[in-house]
Design an enzyme around this catalytic site. Structure first.
Site, PDB file in Angstrom:
ATOM      1  N   ARG A   1      -6.526   0.241 -52.429  1.00  0.00           N
ATOM      2  CA  ARG A   1      -5.618   0.649 -51.333  1.00  0.00           C
ATOM      3  C   ARG A   1      -5.639  -0.417 -50.239  1.00  0.00           C
ATOM      4  NH1 ARG A   1      -6.403   6.578 -48.827  1.00  0.00           N
ATOM      5  NH2 ARG A   1      -8.381   5.711 -48.107  1.00  0.00           N
TER       6      ARG A   1
ATOM      7  N   ARG B   1      -3.953 -14.478 -27.598  1.00  0.00           N
ATOM      8  CA  ARG B   1      -3.424 -13.109 -27.587  1.00  0.00           C
ATOM      9  C   ARG B   1      -1.892 -13.085 -27.655  1.00  0.00           C
ATOM     10  NH1 ARG B   1      -1.281  -9.371 -24.963  1.00  0.00           N
ATOM     11  NH2 ARG B   1      -1.532  -7.317 -25.883  1.00  0.00           N
TER      12      ARG B   1
ATOM     13  N   HIS C   1       1.439 -11.943 -29.738  1.00  0.00           N
ATOM     14  CA  HIS C   1       1.747 -10.869 -30.684  1.00  0.00           C
ATOM     15  C   HIS C   1       2.011 -11.407 -32.094  1.00  0.00           C
ATOM     16  CE1 HIS C   1       2.136  -8.700 -26.971  1.00  0.00           C
ATOM     17  NE2 HIS C   1       2.234  -7.562 -27.641  1.00  0.00           N
TER      18      HIS C   1
ATOM     19  N   LYS D   1      -3.758   2.443 -44.185  1.00  0.00           N
ATOM     20  CA  LYS D   1      -4.886   2.942 -43.385  1.00  0.00           C
ATOM     21  C   LYS D   1      -5.156   1.921 -42.276  1.00  0.00           C
ATOM     22  CE  LYS D   1      -9.160   5.418 -44.428  1.00  0.00           C
ATOM     23  NZ  LYS D   1      -8.931   6.685 -43.780  1.00  0.00           N
TER      24      LYS D   1
ATOM     25  N   GLU E   1       0.188  15.594 -42.423  1.00  0.00           N
ATOM     26  CA  GLU E   1      -1.222  15.549 -42.848  1.00  0.00           C
ATOM     27  C   GLU E   1      -2.098  15.855 -41.642  1.00  0.00           C
ATOM     28  OE1 GLU E   1      -2.236  11.474 -44.062  1.00  0.00           O
ATOM     29  OE2 GLU E   1      -0.665  10.743 -42.734  1.00  0.00           O
TER      30      GLU E   1
HETATM   31  N1  PLP Z   1      -4.879  11.209 -44.021  1.00  0.00           N
HETATM   32  C1  PLP Z   1      -5.350  10.433 -43.035  1.00  0.00           C
HETATM   33  C2  PLP Z   1      -4.480  10.140 -41.865  1.00  0.00           C
HETATM   34  C3  PLP Z   1      -6.648   9.902 -43.108  1.00  0.00           C
HETATM   35  O1  PLP Z   1      -7.116   9.095 -42.129  1.00  0.00           O
HETATM   36  C4  PLP Z   1      -7.467  10.228 -44.218  1.00  0.00           C
HETATM   37  C5  PLP Z   1      -8.842   9.723 -44.309  1.00  0.00           C
HETATM   38  O2  PLP Z   1      -9.419   9.277 -43.367  1.00  0.00           O
HETATM   39  C6  PLP Z   1      -6.937  11.051 -45.218  1.00  0.00           C
HETATM   40  C7  PLP Z   1      -5.633  11.512 -45.102  1.00  0.00           C
HETATM   41  C8  PLP Z   1      -7.746  11.371 -46.441  1.00  0.00           C
HETATM   42  O3  PLP Z   1      -7.821  10.221 -47.238  1.00  0.00           O
HETATM   43  P1  PLP Z   1      -9.021   9.933 -48.240  1.00  0.00           P
HETATM   44  O4  PLP Z   1      -8.997  11.032 -49.241  1.00  0.00           O
HETATM   45  O5  PLP Z   1      -8.685   8.618 -48.840  1.00  0.00           O
HETATM   46  O6  PLP Z   1     -10.269   9.947 -47.442  1.00  0.00           O
END
Ligand code: PLP
Length: 283
Positions: A50, A99, A101, A147, A183
């Protein structure tokens, strides 16, 4: 405590991140949280893949291969004597003294570090009795499939939930007059209705590693699982709701705002059991 920082094992006192690091000044970076158990690193390849995909998307370079990173991580866990814990991995676009952008024009090395942390304390009652969610608007950007370390809206959402006695936020976006659930601040959600599992489709939400594993387990148990836009109302009308994440694993939900659910429902119990089996047997 040892950290792994830019290719070396360093002790906390000895490590120094430059203040002009783009991770600090622009939140220009990515991270992963990986579960460790008895020194093993769970689903490492999934997490690292990922990160590789997102690094390519944002034009960042990970300085180590998956194999090298895993070896460094194992050594870090060993040095810190962490049995059950969390491996934190962070990648940023490195230091930018000006700094600016825009991406630095000269080749700037990325900053890559790892921490081996003890598992955060979560009350076992949460798995037994279920947790409460609070609905909260999803205030985030359009890059939520990655992430990124841009976490302020997640921090606000989770903090709101905690302040009301909840465990997580159920975030939602307004779409055509409906509240579409997305989520949690750090979890994905599932609901069960008439024996079918539903989970919000990947549309500007994180493709959680646990979510993926749980979808596979649901299918293996011969149940139907549907990924689609799910409204907050559908969650409120569900028979069972549960959350999933690396740290929370599979956790039943007992309430969303003022609406309560039966805990622990049969479907949730089966998924918890299957996930625990996978969790303890995986390498
Ligand atoms: N959604 C968000 C926004 C997250 O930050 C996380 C994990 O930190 C998850 C879902 C769950 O993801 P994972 O199963 O990869 O930990």
């Amino acid at each position: 405590m040892w950290a792994f920082y830019d290719g070396e094992f360093v002790q906390e006192k000895g490590k120094h991140v430059q203040l002009e690091n783009r991770g600090l000044t622009f939140a220009d970076g990515l991270f992963e949280v990986v579960r460790t158990i008895k020194g093993r690193i769970l689903f490492f390849e999934d997490h690292f893949t990922r990160m590789i995909k997102s690094a390519a998307f944002f034009n960042m370079e990970i300085p180590f291969t998956s194999q090298e990173t895993k070896e460094f991580a194992s050594e870090l866990i060993r040095r810190n004597a962490i049995e059950d814990g969390e491996l934190y991995i962070q990648l940023t676009r490195g230091t930018d003294l000006h700094r600016e952008h825009r991406f630095p024009s000269e080749k700037t090395p990325s900053t890559f570090f790892m921490l081996a942390l003890p598992l955060r304390r979560i009350d076992a009652e949460n798995w037994k009795n279920g947790v409460k969610l609070l609905t909260y608007p999803d205030l985030r950007h359009k890059l939520c499939e990655h992430k990124t370390i841009n976490l302020l809206p997640n921090v606000l959402a989770k903090n709101f939930a905690y302040s009301k006695g909840g465990y997580e936020a159920l975030m939602f976006r307004d779409f055509e007059g409906k509240k579409v659930a997305t989520e949690g601040g750090s979890s994905n959600y599932f609901l069960v209705k008439d024996g079918v599992f539903f989970t919000p489709e990947i549309n500007n939400i994180l493709p959680g590693i646990t979510r993926g594993k749980v979808i596979d387990l649901i299918k293996k148990l011969d149940y139907q699982v549907v990924e689609k836009p799910v409204t907050v109302d559908e969650f409120l009308e569900a028979e069972e709701v549960f959350l999933v994440s690396t740290v929370s694993r599979v956790m039943p939900v007992r309430a969303i705002d003022q609406v309560c659910f039966s805990v622990c429902g049969d479907y949730t119990r089966q998924i918890m059991k299957s996930y625990e089996d996978l969790f303890f047997s995986s390498r």
